[in-house]
Scaffold this motif. Structure first.
Motif, PDB file in Angstrom:
ATOM      1  N   ASN A 356       0.834  -1.217   0.000  1.00 22.08           N
ATOM      2  CA  ASN A 356       0.000   0.000   0.000  1.00 22.08           C
ATOM      3  C   ASN A 356       0.862   1.258   0.000  1.00 22.08           C
ATOM      4  OD1 ASN A 356      -2.385   1.407  -0.029  1.00 22.08           O
ATOM      5  ND2 ASN A 356      -2.798   1.197   2.157  1.00 22.08           N
ATOM      6  N   TYR A 357       1.832   1.295  -0.923  1.00 23.93           N
ATOM      7  CA  TYR A 357       2.728   2.447  -0.986  1.00 23.93           C
ATOM      8  C   TYR A 357       1.996   3.743  -1.342  1.00 23.93           C
ATOM      9  CZ  TYR A 357       7.272   0.109  -0.426  1.00 23.93           C
ATOM     10  OH  TYR A 357       8.361  -0.542   0.075  1.00 23.93           O
ATOM     11  N   ASP A 358       0.892   3.621  -2.084  1.00 23.44           N
ATOM     12  CA  ASP A 358       0.157   4.831  -2.492  1.00 23.44           C
ATOM     13  C   ASP A 358      -0.252   5.674  -1.296  1.00 23.44           C
ATOM     14  OD1 ASP A 358       0.437   4.137  -5.089  1.00 23.44           O
ATOM     15  OD2 ASP A 358      -1.615   3.420  -5.377  1.00 23.44           O
ATOM     16  N   SER A 359      -0.665   4.994  -0.214  1.00 27.19           N
ATOM     17  CA  SER A 359      -1.132   5.725   0.970  1.00 27.19           C
ATOM     18  C   SER A 359       0.004   6.392   1.734  1.00 27.19           C
ATOM     19  CB  SER A 359      -1.888   4.778   1.908  1.00 27.19           C
ATOM     20  OG  SER A 359      -0.995   3.847   2.507  1.00 27.19           O
ATOM     21  N   LEU A 360       1.250   6.010   1.417  1.00 36.62           N
ATOM     22  CA  LEU A 360       2.415   6.538   2.133  1.00 36.62           C
ATOM     23  C   LEU A 360       3.248   7.478   1.277  1.00 36.62           C
ATOM     24  CD1 LEU A 360       3.583   3.113   3.651  1.00 36.62           C
ATOM     25  CD2 LEU A 360       2.125   4.810   4.755  1.00 36.62           C
ATOM     26  N   SER A 361       2.766   7.744   0.061  1.00 35.63           N
ATOM     27  CA  SER A 361       3.561   8.503  -0.910  1.00 35.63           C
ATOM     28  C   SER A 361       2.959   9.867  -1.210  1.00 35.63           C
ATOM     29  CB  SER A 361       3.677   7.714  -2.220  1.00 35.63           C
ATOM     30  OG  SER A 361       4.181   6.427  -1.988  1.00 35.63           O
ATOM     31  N   LYS A 362       3.821  10.728  -1.718  1.00 35.51           N
ATOM     32  CA  LYS A 362       3.394  12.038  -2.200  1.00 35.51           C
ATOM     33  C   LYS A 362       4.205  12.359  -3.454  1.00 35.51           C
ATOM     34  CE  LYS A 362       2.223  16.688  -0.631  1.00 35.51           C
ATOM     35  NZ  LYS A 362       2.230  17.639   0.523  1.00 35.51           N
ATOM     36  N   TYR A 363       3.485  12.648  -4.549  1.00 34.62           N
ATOM     37  CA  TYR A 363       4.126  12.943  -5.843  1.00 34.62           C
ATOM     38  C   TYR A 363       5.055  11.807  -6.277  1.00 34.62           C
ATOM     39  CZ  TYR A 363       2.541  17.595  -4.421  1.00 34.62           C
ATOM     40  OH  TYR A 363       1.795  18.647  -3.974  1.00 34.62           O
ATOM     41  N   GLY A 364       4.653  10.565  -5.946  1.00 35.55           N
ATOM     42  CA  GLY A 364       5.426   9.408  -6.385  1.00 35.55           C
ATOM     43  C   GLY A 364       6.591   9.034  -5.494  1.00 35.55           C
ATOM     44  N   PHE A 365       6.823   9.778  -4.413  1.00 38.77           N
ATOM     45  CA  PHE A 365       7.932   9.478  -3.501  1.00 38.77           C
ATOM     46  C   PHE A 365       7.378   9.026  -2.148  1.00 38.77           C
ATOM     47  CE2 PHE A 365       9.690  12.455  -6.554  1.00 38.77           C
ATOM     48  CZ  PHE A 365      10.919  11.875  -6.858  1.00 38.77           C
ATOM     49  N   ILE A 366       7.955   7.930  -1.630  1.00 39.30           N
ATOM     50  CA  ILE A 366       7.525   7.406  -0.329  1.00 39.30           C
ATOM     51  C   ILE A 366       8.034   8.322   0.773  1.00 39.30           C
ATOM     52  CG2 ILE A 366       7.666   5.462   1.285  1.00 39.30           C
ATOM     53  CD1 ILE A 366       8.223   3.701  -1.237  1.00 39.30           C
ATOM     54  N   LYS A 367       7.136   8.739   1.646  1.00 35.32           N
ATOM     55  CA  LYS A 367       7.527   9.575   2.779  1.00 35.32           C
ATOM     56  C   LYS A 367       7.982   8.667   3.923  1.00 35.32           C
ATOM     57  CE  LYS A 367       5.549  13.445   3.595  1.00 35.32           C
ATOM     58  NZ  LYS A 367       4.609  14.513   4.014  1.00 35.32           N
ATOM     59  N   SER A 368       9.257   8.747   4.234  1.00 32.80           N
ATOM     60  CA  SER A 368       9.844   7.868   5.248  1.00 32.80           C
ATOM     61  C   SER A 368       9.129   7.977   6.588  1.00 32.80           C
ATOM     62  CB  SER A 368      11.329   8.200   5.413  1.00 32.80           C
ATOM     63  OG  SER A 368      11.918   7.345   6.359  1.00 32.80           O
ATOM     64  N   GLN A 369       8.718   9.187   6.932  1.00 34.98           N
ATOM     65  CA  GLN A 369       8.017   9.396   8.202  1.00 34.98           C
ATOM     66  C   GLN A 369       6.703   8.608   8.240  1.00 34.98           C
ATOM     67  OE1 GLN A 369       7.224  13.522   9.035  1.00 34.98           O
ATOM     68  NE2 GLN A 369       6.193  13.102  10.972  1.00 34.98           N
TER      69      GLN A 369
END
Length: 497
Positions: A356-369
């Protein structure tokens, strides 16, 4: 005394797996090794079997110093192990898997006639007479693979036989066959180390019990003097009582309809439905078609005919891959976590978040936080024992690996969750946590399909239990309308007829 280990210690990155553990085994004895997930049971067994080198401590076998440099070295000395994580090679035949370390040959060529004859004898010991020795192991179910591994251990001479969660994917019939062979080995003077989370098996088999917790030995005592509550309390370090679960009332709305699903020879015109908020169990013997049916629902296997209707829409043509099933909000926790579930070289954090990377990403980049927060949430929720979210999943115990997969699919938040042997290798306290979690998911309107070889488990958590026999769904029982005897009669019905 047949075997003795003193002050065995072993560490992995961030984890003290064993700390000065002592253990003894007598001839003709079943000595049970129990503890929570991550307590050190499998690590100790692997040390004894020569698979893992301890960092300190000594061992003796029949009074002589015992320091195996490999599993092959241990087997040569008569110490064999059937591991919790199966080591069957799918591209080899059943016969080749059983006798991989002792092929029958003549002038450098394998004598297949003699090999197949010995394989048939080995398979007969575990009730698999109908399987041809030339069958590719990849065509077997997980339960059948487990029995093949057990057959490989039983048919060769040994002094110490280690069984790590041997019944985790077996039904009651197969368990009875295994226990008869264990009694046979006991009478021959073989010492058996038996690891299991099933307390009734421990009481039925063991003469002595050793309890580990957090890598340390807590107690060794006679099985007769230890009650199940005593064992569990020492395992978890707190008082524990079995719970009764109040199931939420399912909706009248159908979430899923399966009509005349067919994938010969394992799935024969299977039909059932699933309501919102319902937990539907699927029972049956090994090879009855349970796993094959749910793999078709998840798009992992293509079915030949039939219809799958989700929310009143026919999605049969769309279920051509697991990715397609996930897009339709269907998730599956596979029974084979090592080859079909986890990416063992990745961290716990990555294994949880990957679906479920989509829920953790913004503009295609995974937000580590976001990813760290997500991982911590499910590590805490499922009580995963790990040094940190960054720990490689390969270093977790089997039960904790299973919890990581559960966390992944709960995070994905699908409408339908398929659990295939969800508590395989999971300790008794953690089992009840998972049952509670399942019921909470049902209360939120999710539909759950649970395949399990543990009939008691299905009777605890399910609203209905559908029974498969020889590829057919023969009967469905409503809660409080079933008995264990009736379910087992249904499971055998198509084999008798």
């Amino acid at each position: 005394m047949l075997f003795e280990a003193q002050a065995i210690s072993k560490s992995y990155p961030g984890v003290k797996a064993l700390s000065d553990v002592d253990f003894t085994l007598n001839e003709g004895e079943v000595h049970a090794l129990i503890g929570e997930n991550g307590a050190g049971k499998s690590t100790l067994a692997r040390v004894i079997a020569g698979i893992v080198k301890p960092q300190s401590g000594t061992m003796k076998l029949a009074g002589d110093e015992y320091n195996p440099h490999s599993a092959f070295d241990a087997r040569r000395l008569g110490v064999r192990m059937v591991m919790q994580e199966l080591n069957i090679l799918d591209t080899l035949t059943v016969a080749e898997n059983i006798f991989l370390d002792s092929m029958i040959s003549f002038r450098g060529f394998i004598n297949y006639s003699a090999l197949y004859e010995r394989t048939r004898e080995a398979l007969k010991m575990v009730g698999l007479e109908k399987i041809e020795p030339s069958t590719l192991a990849g065509k077997l179910s997980i339960g059948q693979k487990q029995m093949v591994e057990i057959a490989a251990g039983l048919c060769k001479k040994c002094r110490v036989f280690i069984l790590d969660e041997p019944t985790s994917s077996l039904t009651d019939k197969e368990i009875d066959v295994l226990f008869e062979q264990i009694k046979y080995l006991k009478n021959l003077g073989v010492g058996i180390i038996y690891i299991s989370h099933r307390m009734n098996e421990i009481k039925r088999l063991a003469g002595r019990i050793t309890i580990l917790r957090d890598g340390k030995k807590i107690n060794t005592d006679s099985a007769e003097r230890m009650s199940v509550p005593d064992m569990v309390e020492q395992m978890v370090g707190r008082k524990f009582s079995e719970q009764y679960f109040e199931l939420p009332r399912p909706s009248d709305d159908k979430l899923l309809e399966v009509k005349d699903l067919c994938k010969l020879p394992k799935v024969k015109n299977v039909s059932f439905d699933l309501h919102k908020g319902e937990i539907l169990g699927i029972a049956g013997l090994i090879g009855s078609g349970r796993t094959e049916t749910v793999r078709c629902l998840f798009g992992a296997d293509k079915f030949e005919s039939g219809r799958i209707i989700l929310n009143n829409q026919n999605i049969s043509a769309k279920l051509n891959s697991p990715a397609a099933a996930i897009s339709q909000s269907i998730a599956m926790i596979s029974e084979d976590r090592k080859s079909q579930g986890l990416l063992l070289s990745l961290s716990v954090k990555q294994n949880i978040s990957i679906a479920n990377y989509d829920s953790l990403s913004k503009y295609g980049f995974i937000k580590s936080q976001n990813e760290n927060k997500c991982a911590k949430k499910y590590i805490d929720l499922l009580k995963v024992k790990c040094s940190s979210p960054e720990q490689e999943t390969v270093y977790l115990s089997g039960g904790n690996q299973q919890k990581v997969i559960l966390g992944r699919w709960i995070h994905r938040d699908c409408d339908i969750l398929i659990f295939d042997e969800p508590t395989r290798g999971i300790d008794i306290a953690a089992r009840y946590d998972i049952y509670k979690l399942m019921i909470e998911l049902a209360a939120k309107g999710k539909g759950l399909i649970v395949v399990s070889s543990d009939l008691q488990e299905l009777m605890i958590v399910c609203h209905r239990i559908a029974v498969m026999s020889n590829g057919k769904l023969v009967q469905t029982f409503a809660r409080d309308k079933w008995t264990e005897k009736e379910i087992m009669q249904a499971a055998f019905s198509e084999y008798v007829n």
